[in-house]
Design a protein around this motif. Sequence first.
Motif, PDB file in Angstrom:
ATOM      1  N   ALA A  35      -5.455 -87.529  25.465  1.00  0.00           N
ATOM      2  CA  ALA A  35      -4.936 -86.608  26.468  1.00  0.00           C
ATOM      3  C   ALA A  35      -5.754 -85.324  26.443  1.00  0.00           C
ATOM      4  O   ALA A  35      -6.239 -84.894  25.403  1.00  0.00           O
ATOM      5  CB  ALA A  35      -3.474 -86.300  26.202  1.00  0.00           C
ATOM      6  N   THR A  36      -5.920 -84.733  27.609  1.00  0.00           N
ATOM      7  CA  THR A  36      -6.472 -83.395  27.704  1.00  0.00           C
ATOM      8  C   THR A  36      -5.443 -82.538  28.431  1.00  0.00           C
ATOM      9  O   THR A  36      -4.369 -83.028  28.809  1.00  0.00           O
ATOM     10  CB  THR A  36      -7.834 -83.382  28.412  1.00  0.00           C
ATOM     11  N   ALA A  37      -5.745 -81.245  28.609  1.00  0.00           N
ATOM     12  CA  ALA A  37      -4.773 -80.340  29.219  1.00  0.00           C
ATOM     13  C   ALA A  37      -4.352 -80.820  30.601  1.00  0.00           C
ATOM     14  O   ALA A  37      -5.162 -81.349  31.367  1.00  0.00           O
ATOM     15  CB  ALA A  37      -5.367 -78.933  29.312  1.00  0.00           C
ATOM     16  N   GLY A  84      -8.064 -76.242  44.942  1.00  0.00           N
ATOM     17  CA  GLY A  84      -8.962 -76.745  43.931  1.00  0.00           C
ATOM     18  C   GLY A  84      -8.759 -76.132  42.565  1.00  0.00           C
ATOM     19  O   GLY A  84      -8.208 -75.032  42.411  1.00  0.00           O
ATOM     20  N   GLU A  85      -9.195 -76.851  41.555  1.00  0.00           N
ATOM     21  CA  GLU A  85      -9.266 -76.337  40.190  1.00  0.00           C
ATOM     22  C   GLU A  85     -10.379 -77.058  39.449  1.00  0.00           C
ATOM     23  O   GLU A  85     -10.890 -78.088  39.893  1.00  0.00           O
ATOM     24  CB  GLU A  85      -7.929 -76.433  39.463  1.00  0.00           C
ATOM     25  N   VAL A  86     -10.784 -76.493  38.322  1.00  0.00           N
ATOM     26  CA  VAL A  86     -11.953 -76.970  37.581  1.00  0.00           C
ATOM     27  C   VAL A  86     -11.586 -77.146  36.120  1.00  0.00           C
ATOM     28  O   VAL A  86     -10.924 -76.288  35.513  1.00  0.00           O
ATOM     29  CB  VAL A  86     -13.123 -75.974  37.730  1.00  0.00           C
ATOM     30  N   THR A 146     -13.694 -76.000  26.808  1.00  0.00           N
ATOM     31  CA  THR A 146     -12.362 -75.523  26.421  1.00  0.00           C
ATOM     32  C   THR A 146     -11.286 -76.583  26.622  1.00  0.00           C
ATOM     33  O   THR A 146     -10.162 -76.419  26.141  1.00  0.00           O
ATOM     34  CB  THR A 146     -11.986 -74.288  27.246  1.00  0.00           C
ATOM     35  N   ARG A 147     -11.627 -77.665  27.364  1.00  0.00           N
ATOM     36  CA  ARG A 147     -10.677 -78.729  27.694  1.00  0.00           C
ATOM     37  C   ARG A 147      -9.448 -78.171  28.408  1.00  0.00           C
ATOM     38  O   ARG A 147      -8.323 -78.628  28.211  1.00  0.00           O
ATOM     39  CB  ARG A 147     -10.273 -79.520  26.453  1.00  0.00           C
TER      40      ARG A 147
END
Length: 847
Positions: free
Chosen positions: A480-482, A517-519, A524-525
Amino acid sequence: MQSRRSLAFIRSLRRSHLLVAFGLGSLLIGLTPWLGVVSQAAGRAPAPRPAPSDRQPAVQSPHHAIAPANAMEPAAPVLDRTGWTAAASDEETGGENGRAGNVLDGSADTIWHSKWTGTPAPLPHSITIDMHRTAVVSALVYRPRANGTNGRVGEYALGVSTDGQNWAGPVATGTLADDAGAKTLSFAPQGARFVRLTALTEAGGRGPWTSAGEIDLLGDPGTPAATVDLVRTGWTAAASDEEAAGESGRAGNVLDGSADTLWHSKWTGTPAPLPHSITIDMHRTAVVSALVYQPRKDGPNGRAGTYAVTASTDGATFGTPVATGTWRDDDTVKTATFTRAASARFIRLTVTSEAGGRGPWTSAAEIRLSGPASPAVHGAWDRITGFPLVPVATAALPGDKLLAWSAYAVDRFGGSSGYTQTAILDLKTGKVTQRRIDNTGHDMFCPGIAMLADGRVLVTGGSNAEKASVYDPATDSWSATASMNTARGYQAMTLLSTGEAFVLGGSWSGAAGDKAGEVWSPDTRTWRTLPGVPAAPAQTADPAGPYRSDNHMWLHATSGGKVLQLGPSRQMNWISTSGAGGIATAGLRADSPDAMTGNAVAYDIGKLLTLGGSPAYEKTPATRRAYTVGVTGGEVRSARTGDMEHARGFSNSVVLPDGKVAVFGGQSYPVPFSDATSVLTPELWDPSTGTFSPLATMAVPRNYHSVANLLPDGRIFSGGGGLCGDCATNHPDGAVFTPPYLLNADGSPKPRPVITGGVPARAAPGASLTVATQAPVASFVLMRASAATHSTDNDQRRVPLVSTATGTGTYAVSLPADPGVVLPGTYMLFAIDAQGVPSTARFITVS
């Protein structure tokens, strides 16, 4: 929570001689060796289209219902088992009645079981069905025993024979899920008397057993194998009668390329009685092996029922029928496969009954003729590979692996259960392995996907709409990531030239609102929002609003972290991802309307091709149009190129190492979970001419929830479709297509260039490689490893390389320095010879 078909339902299907036509089948790349055990109405007003709720479930926020009301309609006839017999490699007669014949007795309570008393017979076990007559067969339906789990078939192979003595290689291989549901093992339709199922493993690994409750065989599903559409230029059509007063029902409408026009038998005044016939004059002699009939799409009146097809060289003398049968009363495209190929100028379809018995009418929207495919011109399909799930999303991986995943169940979605069914196809061995991923808490159905700079796969949203997970092919592990700041499903993603991942849209899942949108940062994950990149400017004008209008955007990353959003909206946009981000118009995509359910592919540096699509997500006619989009700096130029022969929505497109683009499947009238109006003829676009040419016919429809991926050997995987529970359009399988550039006229493989050395595991942008080849080659090209879902693959990218010969079989090969050209990530490096034949690729990570 697996599929469970009730025995009553199965029996009701058998009584009506109908059952699911396509399902688990298989393709095994290199099953070596082929096992020894196997080698043995009153008015004629058109009926209205159903209202949306009749065909597609209403939105059940945040998920669809499982399937539309008519999804249970099967697609091929169950063959009559009268007179059939069964024989097995071994059977249990001591501890129980486990004889082979029990699979044909109509009762799931009696079973065939491999020998288990005394010394159990070892795997593999096989059972052979003898129909005692030759028939066109397209699938075997396997029903596990109803009274237990032992002996469920796991890995399998299917063979067919006309005489019971001569068995070629398997027509299908694969892996079945360990559950009690009926399994349909599909293969390319062909004439046979004997069909053999060989169990290589037991699904649960509980012992060396094999068992079966019942076995059925399915007949001709209306999809001919090894054929190609004949070009209709110059053809004419004439009918025994036609309606010219009450409507435009002329015979010539079946050749105009539009399913909105039709031929109709005369109905004004005194209607012309059955039979009705329509004759196609090709104005030249050709070898014909099948007739494809597309019913009208605006209603049921006049659907052809019982039919016969005859052929003639002079238009006067027609011999005995080359095909006869009765078509089902539905709107799916039908094929009459000829019992023998005919060299003819005229082909006549004679209809003696109306499928629904509504009146003495006959109608047809389109008629096509098919002939034998030439491998060197049209390519060829390998056997079908069965998966223990519907491959709704796929990613090509190093090590000759293909990762596939679907949802919480193998054949349905909507659970938001925090886990996902996955599978990996080993392209070297052909084996498929299944695993349920629980540790990420993420149901990854309807996700966004981006192939990361280090070769990992980032998967976002879907059923668990805020979650994000990462697959690492080096360790075969998920983590899992954020979670995203905005919950999404059906969103679009791309990697950026910076190595970050960008996501936009996705109103299918999560709370309502603009899905800006988001990146995601690999360092930093974590995710950062882009308030300056709202989704609204990139939406289509779909009448369903954002729920449909911000789905599956076509994104092309360029230099400096910028992204060109070139569809499916007709309005294109430049997106900046630095700081708070920004979005600005990049103009219109020439004269294209919105093209949801279409797709785009980067076939050269700064050059993209868009294909098909429809103004709305569903129930609007798809288009045949294709457009090129050129990007030079901040300038975007779009122009219409040649049209496809077929209109397509829900198709998949793949760019090849030589720069040509292959498009597979789709529907002319896109409807989720339906195989009606399926397009079974792939097409190949040539950038040098801007034209499309037909490829060999597919054996299985690939529509909603289908995928396609370029493989490291230069072939293409095409699979999936469905995922609608107990329905007739689940296709838990795939097949590999060999493009014509790899084949001689007789179907044998062409000699291929070989890369012998000089390809490091990793290289930086701008690096120069010294690549060695076995013989002289003409060029080199990088093909980015890619991931596909819902007809969209934003990871595809073809990058031709500058190369110079430095000696015999050695070349200095330069990688572009701009990460906006050679986007960070894993690539397949191909060498291409002077005849346009590509090598098998070497993997290289450029970052």
